[in-house]
Design an enzyme around this catalytic site. Structure first.
Site, short mmCIF file in Angstrom:
data_model
loop_
_atom_site.label_atom_id
_atom_site.label_comp_id
_atom_site.label_asym_id
_atom_site.label_seq_id
_atom_site.Cartn_x
_atom_site.Cartn_y
_atom_site.Cartn_z
N SER A 68 -11.26 59.13 7.82
CA SER A 68 -10.18 60.07 7.54
C SER A 68 -10.34 60.83 6.23
O SER A 68 -11.27 61.61 6.06
CB SER A 68 -8.87 59.29 7.59
OG SER A 68 -7.79 60.15 7.52
N ASP A 288 -5.35 64.07 11.15
CA ASP A 288 -4.05 63.45 11.44
C ASP A 288 -3.03 63.69 10.33
O ASP A 288 -1.90 63.23 10.41
CB ASP A 288 -4.17 61.94 11.77
CG ASP A 288 -4.77 61.12 10.66
OD1 ASP A 288 -5.06 61.68 9.59
OD2 ASP A 288 -4.97 59.91 10.89
N ALA A 379 4.74 61.27 2.64
CA ALA A 379 4.62 62.45 1.78
C ALA A 379 3.22 63.05 1.90
O ALA A 379 3.04 64.27 1.78
CB ALA A 379 4.91 62.06 0.34
N GLY A 506 -4.65 50.50 0.86
CA GLY A 506 -5.22 49.77 2.00
C GLY A 506 -6.42 50.51 2.57
O GLY A 506 -6.99 50.08 3.57
#
Ligand code: G16
Length: 547
Positions: A68, A288, A379, A506
């Site tokens: 990502s 995403d 956010a 994470g």
């Protein structure tokens, strides 16, 4: 497990040894770290995905190979459950355990124990659909995953390079095919057709939106946005930038949604072409997340983040529900995390129920499922809207009494088709924002003026061991290291409107520090002083002072 199965797993597992001295964790969005150490993890995830499918009676499970927003040298992998949602949390621990078995023999023993304890019937079929983003490390990792699928005898369906949200869509579409809950055709074409048909209906009879500038983060979103533009045709024109998906090192580099959010700046390649008032947005490396921005009349950068998207979208849905005459029976709620700007929480809480949960789509998604319509956005631009099964039934059965009610219900039904309800989806969210702006006749500045963000600052601190940081209260307070929260509290008390929290990431090997205050310079100062506390407390890496 039969001798034959053990032999098959053993032979293939030996080709994917675990690197010694490396501890893997299934974190916020699966496993994510340097691509060069992930080979064994991908093999084992292949086996685990097969077991997950067997456990669920052969339902299709998804596997996405992506890191990502992380830098290009990272990669990662996450599992997707049958309705397109994140892997059930009780399996995350099993994923971590299996990935850390130090040898093939230990892996097989752990597998046998897991199969026994979880009562997995190995005679069931297993089906797994998998995809990857554009990272150069993707193909080799996918091949390790395929070995894992082969080892457990799972049927694999290879999608190739696509976005994370499309993979989530496909999982749900495949599992609901031919049922009353059919989600859409189980192909990428089905995805684009579903979204763009709904968009076209929602904006028909409205003025055509002005062209939108899209920063594709030099990632897979470039391919997807290009296809989306073809399906949209003349309805809406997209101007694509940062589309260099094969240029080494370009992915997420000084561009993309995470860059915009953390630096609160335009991607430099866009600063020369964006005109005052023109809307632009950034996707992240797997498309995403979505971050909007514009330059105001003075050339000042304005960022419209996930909080602003939530405010825009939630208010619009509330209006439609009311116009449809359904406000007594359909309740809309919002889910945020501690990163939500205080001004956004205030704005939303004055209008709707708002809940705060821990970072990570899985937490937001589950909390949003408790509302009739649950709007969730982080956010950082990651989010979507969920319509409960009851709400979908109500919308389908409703008999409006006036033409205005009928139009409002029609819009709501089209929104349920436009929104990718499996997971946050930058492209679907972008179309959603454009629908709302079109209906409200808002430009970016009107949208931005819904509320004024409190000045804030996000910094990362590299520490020796981020796992010593433990949080409670939706990550707003630290319980470990002991005493650190008290020091943060006393610092925060010195700043007007001060708020700050610390949590371990994470997805990256860092601790994140967020701070807000009434004045920008104070928010920056508070963030750096809290980061300093974290650093001093834990003896951070001297080469990596807070930044
Ligand atoms: C992932 C998660 C998001 C989370 C983000 C950062 O996003 O899906 O829910 O906000 O990581 O998480 P952390 O602060 O724990 O590193 P993505 O877009 O990177 O997959």
């Amino acid at each position: 497990m039969s001798g034959l199965l053990v032999a098959s797993i053993k032979e293939l597992s030996d080709r994917h040894p675990k690197p010694s001295d490396f501890k893997f964790t299934y974190g916020t969005a699966g496993f994510r770290t340097l691509a060069s150490v992930l080979d064994s993890v991908l093999f084992r995830v292949g086996v685990l995905a097969g077991l997950r499918s067997k456990k669920l009676d052969g339902k299709m499970i998804g596997v996405m190979v992506t890191a990502s927003h992380n830098p290009e040298q990272d990669n990662g992998v996450k599992l997707v459950d049958p309705r397109g949602e994140m892997l059930e949390s009780s399996w995350e621990g099993h994923a971590t355990t299996l990935s850390n078995a130090s040898s093939t023999d230990e892996f097989i023993s752990a597998l046998e124990a897991f199969v026994r304890d979880a009562k997995i019937d190995l005679s069931k079929p297993a089906r797994v659909v998998y995809a990857m983003d554009t990272r150069p490390s993707g193909p080799a990792l996918v091949s390790a995953l395929e070995d894992g699928l082969r080892a457990i005898g799972a049927d694999g369906r290879k999608v190739g390079v696509t976005t994370t949200p499309i993979l989530h869509y496909l999982v749900r579409a495949i599992n609901t095919k031919g049922t009353a809950e059919a989600y859409g055709d189980d192909s990428e074409d089905g995805y684009y057709t579903k979204l763009t048909n709904a968009f076209k209906k929602l904006v028909s009879a409205k003025p055509t939106p002005s062209p939108l500038l899209i920063d594709c983060a030099n990632g897979v979103g470039a391919n997807a946005a290009k296809k989306l533009a073809e399906y949209l045709g003349d309805t809406f024109s997209l101007v694509l930038e940062n589309t260099s998906i094969t240029t080494p090192g370009a992915l997420n580099n000084a561009c993309g949604a995470d860059f915009v959010k953390t630096t609160q700046k335009l991607p430099s390649s866009l600063s020369k072409i964006i005109k005052p008032g023109q809307r632009g947005c950034s996707l992240d490396g797997d498309a995403d997340r979505l971050m909007y921005f514009l330059l105001d009349d003075h050339g000042q950068f304005r960022m419209l983040d996930g909080d602003k998207i939530a405010a825009l979208v939630a208010a619009f849905i509330v209006e439609l529900v009311k116009a449809a005459g359904l406000d007594e029976s359909i309740k809309v709620g919002v889910v945020q995390t501690a990163y939500a700007n205080g001004a956004s929480t205030k704005y939303l809480a004055e209008r709707l129920p708002v809940k705060c949960v821990s970072t990570g789509v899985k937490h937001l998604h589950h909390a949003a499922e408790h509302y009739d319509v649950g709007v969730y956005f982080e956010a950082n631009g990651h989010g979507t809207v969920l319509f409960s099964p009851d709400t979908l039934a109500k919308l389908a059965d409703y008999q409006p009494s006036t033409p205005a009610q009928s139009t409002a219900v029609e819009h709501l039904v089209n929104l349920t088709q436009l929104i990718n309800q499996t997971v946050g989806d930058a492209l679907s969210d972008m179309l959603l924002v454009e629908v709302v702006l079109t209906h409200k006749a808002y430009g970016g500045l009107e949208w931005d003026s819904l509320y004024v963000d409190l000045p804030n600052r996000l910094v990362k601190v590299v520490v020796a061991d981020r796992h010593i940081f433990k949080t409670v209260d939706a990550e707003r307070r630290l319980t470990s290291p002991v005493g650190l929260q008290d020091k943060i509290d006393s610092l925060v008390g010195k700043y007007e409107g001060g708020r700050s929290f610390v949590r371990p990431s994470g997805t990256e090997d860092v601790v994140r520090v967020y701070a807000e205050a009434v004045v920008k310079a104070q928010a920056d100062e508070l963030a750096f002083r809290v980061a300093g506390l974290v650093y001093d407390e834990t003896g951070g890496d001297p080469a990596a002072r807070p930044k």
